[in-house]
Design a protein around this motif. Structure first.
Motif, short mmCIF file in Angstrom:
data_model
loop_
_atom_site.label_atom_id
_atom_site.label_comp_id
_atom_site.label_asym_id
_atom_site.label_seq_id
_atom_site.Cartn_x
_atom_site.Cartn_y
_atom_site.Cartn_z
N UNK A 10 0.86 -1.18 0.00
CA UNK A 10 0.00 0.00 0.00
C UNK A 10 0.89 1.23 0.00
N UNK A 11 0.78 2.06 -1.02
CA UNK A 11 1.62 3.25 -1.15
C UNK A 11 0.79 4.52 -1.09
N UNK A 12 1.44 5.63 -0.83
CA UNK A 12 0.77 6.92 -0.79
C UNK A 12 1.73 8.02 -1.24
N UNK A 13 1.18 9.23 -1.34
CA UNK A 13 1.98 10.39 -1.72
C UNK A 13 2.44 11.19 -0.49
N UNK A 14 2.47 10.58 0.66
CA UNK A 14 2.76 11.30 1.90
C UNK A 14 4.06 12.08 1.83
N UNK B 178 9.47 11.93 -2.60
CA UNK B 178 9.68 10.49 -2.51
C UNK B 178 8.35 9.75 -2.46
N UNK B 179 8.34 8.55 -3.00
CA UNK B 179 7.20 7.68 -2.78
C UNK B 179 7.25 7.13 -1.36
N UNK C 130 8.15 7.73 -12.11
CA UNK C 130 7.33 8.92 -11.84
C UNK C 130 8.18 10.13 -11.50
N UNK C 131 9.50 9.99 -11.52
CA UNK C 131 10.39 11.11 -11.23
C UNK C 131 10.63 11.35 -9.76
N UNK C 132 10.30 10.35 -8.92
CA UNK C 132 10.54 10.50 -7.48
C UNK C 132 12.03 10.36 -7.18
N UNK C 133 12.47 11.13 -6.18
CA UNK C 133 13.89 11.10 -5.80
C UNK C 133 14.24 9.83 -5.03
N UNK C 134 13.24 9.18 -4.47
CA UNK C 134 13.50 7.98 -3.70
C UNK C 134 12.21 7.34 -3.22
N UNK C 135 12.36 6.31 -2.39
CA UNK C 135 11.23 5.62 -1.77
C UNK C 135 11.52 5.48 -0.29
N UNK C 136 10.49 5.69 0.54
CA UNK C 136 10.62 5.68 2.00
C UNK C 136 9.60 4.72 2.60
N UNK C 137 9.98 4.07 3.68
CA UNK C 137 9.05 3.27 4.46
C UNK C 137 9.55 3.20 5.90
N UNK C 138 8.72 2.65 6.79
CA UNK C 138 9.10 2.43 8.18
C UNK C 138 9.06 0.94 8.48
#
Length: 319
Positions: free
Chosen positions: A233-237, A244-245, A276-284
């Motif tokens: 499950x992803x978001x634009x947070x 970042x995604x 999508x041109x995002x600089x990176x991806x983040x999660x916890x």
């Protein structure tokens, strides 16, 4: 439980949606003082106030010094209200103490109203926030787990991974049946993990619909023989602050673990974010997760950037 008091001349009231901008400014300033960045968006604040599980009239407090907000606290009852998550934020020690008093009393009250003899109270705090960690300790909380914020940077295109043999990728939950399946898979994957409490399905749906940064189009399932066995499950947070995604949740049901499904879902998210041109991806990630999740994220190139602690206290629900 002792009764804390506000400093002379300070006032408090319940928050309303019109306060979101002021609360956002308060939270951003506090976080910047602690970790060097706002780590918050206006949508985050709005999501919290409009969440169907939160009743601002009884479960939130905004403290003012004259007309200036100086503290904010919430008590969010989960599930059958035997678990409550509290948030307390103020750079004034007396205000923080007052907010802790109110949030703990409200947690006990919610548990009592639901017929529980005791309640579990959780709170999440940056490891760098020494004053808040001390306040939690003074109120008989202890650390229950640690979360690492993980990040990977996308400096060049990322190749889309091959779908694991035999599995079907389903993107976007477009109907009621698909959304029921999505919720059931989340429950199967996360049941028993720190802080996770099953939400009634209709409340879960309403919350997702209300959240500004969420969309069903970013929900992905992996199916085997017509049965969902993994989700992402992803978001634009994190788009607004860091471009970042953000992966809000990722899990594999126990019977399907060890087959590389989580690795596929991670690499798939990286490819989508990079495209999508995002600089990176983040999660916890919960470092006490029953699966070796931290090692998994490190193995695909993610690195820890921030530590957040989960603190917990179980207390009587009596007055």
């Amino acid at each position: 439980m002792t009764t804390a008091v506000l400093p002379a001349g300070y006032t408090a009231r319940s928050p309303v949606p019109a306060d979101c901008q002021a609360i956002f400014a308060l939270v951003s300033a506090y976080n910047t003082a602690v970790i060097g960045s706002a780590d918050c968006t206006l949508a985050d604040i709005t999501n919290g106030i409009v969440d169907p599980g939160f009743e601002p009239r009884t479960d939130g407090w905004l403290v003012f010094d004259r007309d200036v907000p100086v503290g904010y606290g919430t008590a969010f009852g989960k599930g059958h209200r035997d678990v409550t998550e509290i948030e307390v934020l103020s750079r004034d020690a007396m205000v923080a103490g007052w907010l802790f008093d109110r949030s703990l009393r409200r947690a006990a009250e919610m548990g009592r109203e639901a017929g529980h003899a005791e309640v579990t109270v959780d709170s999440y705090v940056y490891r760098a926030d020494a004053s808040l960690r001390a306040l939690l300790s003074e109120h008989e909380f202890s650390t229950g787990t640690t979360f690492n914020r993980m990040r990977i940077d996308h400096t060049e295109p990322v190749a889309a991974p091959d779908v694991p043999a035999g599995y079907v990728v389903r993107r976007g939950m477009d109907d009621d049946q698909a959304r029921r399946i999505a919720h059931d898979v989340i429950i199967d994957c996360f049941r028993g993990q720190f802080g996770f409490v099953v939400r009634p399905h209709e409340e879960w749906l309403e919350a997702r619909e209300a959240y500004a940064n969420s969309s069903w189009s970013q929900f992905t399932l992996l199916e085997l023989d017509g049965k969902a066995v993994a989700f992402r499950d992803c978001s634009d947070r994190d788009v607004e602050i860091e471009n970042c995604g953000h992966i809000d949740g990722l899990g594999v049901v126990e019977s399907a673990r060890g087959r590389g499904l989580a690795t596929y879902l991670l690499r798939d998210a990286f490819a989508l974010d990079a495209a999508a041109g995002r600089a990176g991806t983040i999660l916890h990630v919960d470092t006490n997760n029953p699966t070796p999740a931290l090692h998994l994220y490190q193995s695909v190139g993610m690195r820890p950037t921030l530590v957040i602690e989960g603190w917990r206290r179980t207390m009587p629900a009596t007055p």
